[in-house]
Design a protein around this motif. Sequence first.
Motif, PDB file in Angstrom:
ATOM      1  N   SER A   1       1.016  -1.169   0.061  1.00 48.58           N
ATOM      2  CA  SER A   1      -0.091  -0.032   0.004  1.00 48.58           C
ATOM      3  C   SER A   1       0.739   1.306  -0.100  1.00 48.58           C
ATOM      4  CB  SER A   1      -0.875   0.006   1.047  1.00 48.58           C
ATOM      5  OG  SER A   1      -2.045  -1.065   1.189  1.00 48.58           O
ATOM      6  N   ILE A   2       1.939   1.222   0.901  1.00 44.44           N
ATOM      7  CA  ILE A   2       2.811   2.420   0.731  1.00 44.44           C
ATOM      8  C   ILE A   2       3.583   2.517  -0.484  1.00 44.44           C
ATOM      9  CG2 ILE A   2       5.103   3.349   1.916  1.00 44.44           C
ATOM     10  CD1 ILE A   2       4.202   2.099   4.579  1.00 44.44           C
ATOM     11  N   VAL A   3       4.002   1.521  -1.012  1.00 44.47           N
ATOM     12  CA  VAL A   3       4.523   1.441  -2.271  1.00 44.47           C
ATOM     13  C   VAL A   3       3.717   2.366  -3.411  1.00 44.47           C
ATOM     14  CG1 VAL A   3       5.425   0.056  -4.358  1.00 44.47           C
ATOM     15  CG2 VAL A   3       6.193  -0.212  -1.781  1.00 44.47           C
ATOM     16  N   LYS A   4       2.481   1.666  -3.414  1.00 44.39           N
ATOM     17  CA  LYS A   4       1.508   2.269  -4.389  1.00 44.39           C
ATOM     18  C   LYS A   4       1.089   3.859  -4.339  1.00 44.39           C
ATOM     19  CE  LYS A   4      -1.304  -1.042  -3.599  1.00 44.39           C
ATOM     20  NZ  LYS A   4      -2.547  -2.018  -3.814  1.00 44.39           N
ATOM     21  N   GLU A   5       1.250   4.113  -2.966  1.00 41.16           N
ATOM     22  CA  GLU A   5       0.727   5.645  -2.622  1.00 41.16           C
ATOM     23  C   GLU A   5       2.074   6.203  -3.157  1.00 41.16           C
ATOM     24  OE1 GLU A   5      -1.445   8.604  -1.255  1.00 41.16           O
ATOM     25  OE2 GLU A   5      -2.080   6.657  -1.596  1.00 41.16           O
TER      26      GLU A   5
END
Length: 160
Positions: A130-134
Amino acid sequence: MASIAVCPGSFDPVTLGHLDIIKRGSKVFDKVIVAVLNNRSKQPLFTVEERIELLRETTRDIPNVEVDNFNGLLIDYVKEKNASAIIKGLRAVSDFEYELQMASINRKLDENVETFFMMTNNKYSYLSSSIVKEIAKYDAPVGDLVPDVVEEALKKKYIK
């Protein structure tokens, strides 16, 4: 008898933290099946097929790793693959609370399957898909969070 473990997850996308757990698991078990969950309740960025391809690309140098996907209960998939173990990576205490519940219900459903928890490498303790996508959504660099092939795939997804 060969020891087979399943390392399940959504892998949307696969991160260096995921790869760390997969590589370490491959040193413990004769075969590790990285199993992409097709979770219909989530709206993933990458299709199941794309996630499988990214995982195959990033694990191709680990000879005892196989990539697959599944629907339904993990324990049913584990039994179908004749595996005796589930590998789960843990980043923090909050992960443990949830994963303990999952391990307990899997143990209730099949007492012959063990769950192995592996603590993440400290340098990945903050890392999640999720952090990577954000970060990638805002065109910020993610090269130190994901393999190169995943970084390129993220750029293609977020080109406007």
